[in-house]
Motif scaffolding. Structure first.
Motif, PDB file in Angstrom:
ATOM      1  N   ALA A  33       1.370  -0.864   0.192  1.00  9.46           N
ATOM      2  CA  ALA A  33      -0.444   0.044  -0.186  1.00  9.46           C
ATOM      3  C   ALA A  33       0.920   1.138   0.332  1.00  9.46           C
ATOM      4  CB  ALA A  33      -0.753   0.080   1.621  1.00  9.46           C
ATOM      5  N   ALA A  34       0.144   2.304  -0.834  1.00  9.24           N
ATOM      6  CA  ALA A  34       0.461   3.267  -0.720  1.00  9.24           C
ATOM      7  C   ALA A  34       0.417   4.098   0.106  1.00  9.24           C
ATOM      8  CB  ALA A  34       0.698   4.326  -1.996  1.00  9.24           C
ATOM      9  N   ALA A  35      -1.018   3.829   0.188  1.00  9.62           N
ATOM     10  CA  ALA A  35      -1.684   4.942   1.184  1.00  9.62           C
ATOM     11  C   ALA A  35      -3.037   3.560   1.654  1.00  9.62           C
ATOM     12  CB  ALA A  35      -2.311   6.521   1.240  1.00  9.62           C
ATOM     13  N   VAL A  36      -3.632   4.814   2.814  1.00 10.27           N
ATOM     14  CA  VAL A  36      -4.487   3.976   3.275  1.00 10.27           C
ATOM     15  C   VAL A  36      -5.512   4.880   4.070  1.00 10.27           C
ATOM     16  CG1 VAL A  36      -6.253   2.057   4.728  1.00 10.27           C
ATOM     17  CG2 VAL A  36      -3.875   1.536   4.195  1.00 10.27           C
ATOM     18  N   VAL A  37      -6.930   4.853   2.730  1.00  9.84           N
ATOM     19  CA  VAL A  37      -7.964   6.013   3.169  1.00  9.84           C
ATOM     20  C   VAL A  37      -9.407   5.765   3.459  1.00  9.84           C
ATOM     21  CG1 VAL A  37      -8.449   8.251   2.638  1.00  9.84           C
ATOM     22  CG2 VAL A  37      -6.182   7.268   1.520  1.00  9.84           C
ATOM     23  N   GLY A  38      -9.821   5.458   4.734  1.00 10.08           N
ATOM     24  CA  GLY A  38     -11.215   5.057   4.879  1.00 10.08           C
ATOM     25  C   GLY A  38     -11.183   3.592   5.296  1.00 10.08           C
ATOM     26  N   GLY A  39      -9.581   2.752   5.836  1.00  5.67           N
ATOM     27  CA  GLY A  39      -9.898   1.337   5.573  1.00  5.67           C
ATOM     28  C   GLY A  39      -9.083   0.774   4.410  1.00  5.67           C
ATOM     29  N   GLN A  40      -9.340   1.890   2.978  1.00  2.00           N
ATOM     30  CA  GLN A  40      -8.621   1.274   0.869  1.00  2.00           C
ATOM     31  C   GLN A  40      -7.795   1.525   0.827  1.00  2.00           C
ATOM     32  OE1 GLN A  40     -11.901  -0.344  -0.304  1.00  2.00           O
ATOM     33  NE2 GLN A  40     -13.157  -0.276   1.852  1.00  2.00           N
ATOM     34  N   ARG A  41      -7.076   0.913   0.251  1.00  2.00           N
ATOM     35  CA  ARG A  41      -5.805   0.643   0.085  1.00  2.00           C
ATOM     36  C   ARG A  41      -5.484   1.180  -1.266  1.00  2.00           C
ATOM     37  NH1 ARG A  41      -1.962  -3.780   1.327  1.00  2.00           N
ATOM     38  NH2 ARG A  41      -2.270  -4.322  -1.671  1.00  2.00           N
ATOM     39  N   ILE A  42      -5.221   2.564  -1.662  1.00  3.39           N
ATOM     40  CA  ILE A  42      -4.113   3.168  -2.729  1.00  3.39           C
ATOM     41  C   ILE A  42      -2.801   2.531  -2.712  1.00  3.39           C
ATOM     42  CG2 ILE A  42      -3.303   4.589  -3.891  1.00  3.39           C
ATOM     43  CD1 ILE A  42      -5.149   6.828  -2.406  1.00  3.39           C
ATOM     44  N   THR A  43      -3.083   1.115  -3.757  1.00  2.00           N
ATOM     45  CA  THR A  43      -1.683   0.558  -3.665  1.00  2.00           C
ATOM     46  C   THR A  43      -0.291   1.378  -4.671  1.00  2.00           C
ATOM     47  OG1 THR A  43      -2.192  -0.524  -6.012  1.00  2.00           O
ATOM     48  CG2 THR A  43      -3.346  -1.341  -3.666  1.00  2.00           C
ATOM     49  N   VAL A  44       1.011   1.175  -4.317  1.00  4.29           N
ATOM     50  CA  VAL A  44       1.153   1.017  -4.868  1.00  4.29           C
ATOM     51  C   VAL A  44       1.416   0.855  -6.165  1.00  4.29           C
ATOM     52  CG1 VAL A  44       4.058   1.073  -5.161  1.00  4.29           C
ATOM     53  CG2 VAL A  44       3.070   0.732  -3.610  1.00  4.29           C
ATOM     54  N   ALA A  45       1.198  -0.317  -6.830  1.00  2.00           N
ATOM     55  CA  ALA A  45       0.850  -0.423  -8.582  1.00  2.00           C
ATOM     56  C   ALA A  45      -0.334   1.279  -9.348  1.00  2.00           C
ATOM     57  CB  ALA A  45      -0.031  -2.378  -8.406  1.00  2.00           C
ATOM     58  N   GLN A  46      -1.280   0.915  -7.809  1.00  2.00           N
ATOM     59  CA  GLN A  46      -1.996   2.011  -8.545  1.00  2.00           C
ATOM     60  C   GLN A  46      -1.901   3.345  -9.106  1.00  2.00           C
ATOM     61  OE1 GLN A  46      -5.043   1.190  -5.565  1.00  2.00           O
ATOM     62  NE2 GLN A  46      -6.941   0.665  -6.896  1.00  2.00           N
ATOM     63  N   LEU A  47      -0.426   3.249  -7.764  1.00  2.00           N
ATOM     64  CA  LEU A  47       0.112   4.778  -7.829  1.00  2.00           C
ATOM     65  C   LEU A  47       1.248   5.247  -8.837  1.00  2.00           C
ATOM     66  CD1 LEU A  47       1.235   7.775  -6.594  1.00  2.00           C
ATOM     67  CD2 LEU A  47       2.864   5.952  -4.975  1.00  2.00           C
ATOM     68  N   GLU A  48       1.529   3.735  -8.902  1.00  2.00           N
ATOM     69  CA  GLU A  48       2.806   4.033  -9.963  1.00  2.00           C
ATOM     70  C   GLU A  48       1.847   3.759 -11.639  1.00  2.00           C
ATOM     71  OE1 GLU A  48       4.048   0.244  -9.731  1.00  2.00           O
ATOM     72  OE2 GLU A  48       6.361   1.341  -8.592  1.00  2.00           O
ATOM     73  N   THR A  49       0.352   3.192 -11.225  1.00  2.00           N
ATOM     74  CA  THR A  49      -0.592   3.603 -12.901  1.00  2.00           C
ATOM     75  C   THR A  49      -0.288   4.888 -13.544  1.00  2.00           C
ATOM     76  OG1 THR A  49      -1.351   1.143 -12.776  1.00  2.00           O
ATOM     77  CG2 THR A  49      -2.646   2.598 -13.931  1.00  2.00           C
TER      78      THR A  49
END
Length: 215
Positions: A33-49
């Motif tokens: 995870a790059a971050a967790v917001v409201g219990g939901q992960r923003i994954t490193v893969a999503q960030l890289e995309t």
């Protein structure tokens, strides 16, 4: 942008009077995870995309290799700034939801049409948002939705997006969402609703007609 006035850059890092309250998450607690917001992960893969979307758009807009290298140097903090945007998207949306605010597709299109007229066309507007705010063309409508949410929230609060009362609403939303950042990307300042040291002034002061206000 042709004949475009400078605007107030409102969702930036600086609220000088707020005392920092920092939260961070370790990668062990949230692997991948790059971050967790409201219990939901923003994954490193999503960030890289998201970062790759911007880089590809920059490459397309600046085919000259030397100029492209200059763009890369000027946007060296793109990964951290993009994460700041992704988290703040959710914080602002939560604050708008808390206030009972919604934005329609028609409102987004009206704002986009007005901005395109000022910019000199759709492509010119996309390039302006890409160059100044690191927003990939495919994310432009999403960003305009957030512009409208910020504007409506400020209007409901009887203020504008530069004032503490507006930021207090975002701070409350940050607290509700329990924002955690992977330390490799910094920390989240709840009071400022900003990644520490983030410099991503992507939400602009825009009127309902699409006219941008002076800084």
């Amino acid at each position: 942008m042709h004949r475009r006035r400078r605007t107030a850059l409102v969702l930036s890092a600086a609220i000088a009077t707020a005392a920092p309250f920092l939260t961070a998450c370790g990668s062990d607690a949230h692997p991948g995870a790059a971050a967790v917001v409201g219990g939901q992960r923003i994954t490193v893969a999503q960030l890289e995309t998201r970062v790759n979307e911007v880089r590809q758009a920059q490459r397309s807009a600046v085919p000259d290799e030397q100029q492209y290298q200059q763009v890369l140097a000027a946007t060296s903090s793109l990964t951290r700034d993009t994460l700041h945007n992704m988290v703040l998207d959710q914080v602002l949306h939560r604050a708008a939801q808390d206030a009972g605010i919604s934005v329609t597709r028609k409102e987004i299109q009206q704002m986009r049409t007005g901005l395109e007229q000022q910019a000199g066309g759709s492509k010119a507007l996309q390039n302006a948002w890409l160059q100044k705010y690191g927003i990939a063309p495919k994310r432009l409508d999403d960003n305009l939705r957030l512009q409208l949410e910020a504007q409506k929230l400020a209007q409901q609060l009887g203020t504008d997006t530069t004032q503490p009362v507006f930021w207090k609403a975002l701070s409350k939303a940050s607290q509700e969402l329990h924002v955690d950042l992977n330390p490799r990307y910094g920390a989240w300042d709840v009071q400022k609703s900003s990644r520490v040291d983030a410099k991503t002034p992507w939400v602009r002061e825009v009127t309902s007609s699409g006219t941008q206000t002076t800084a």
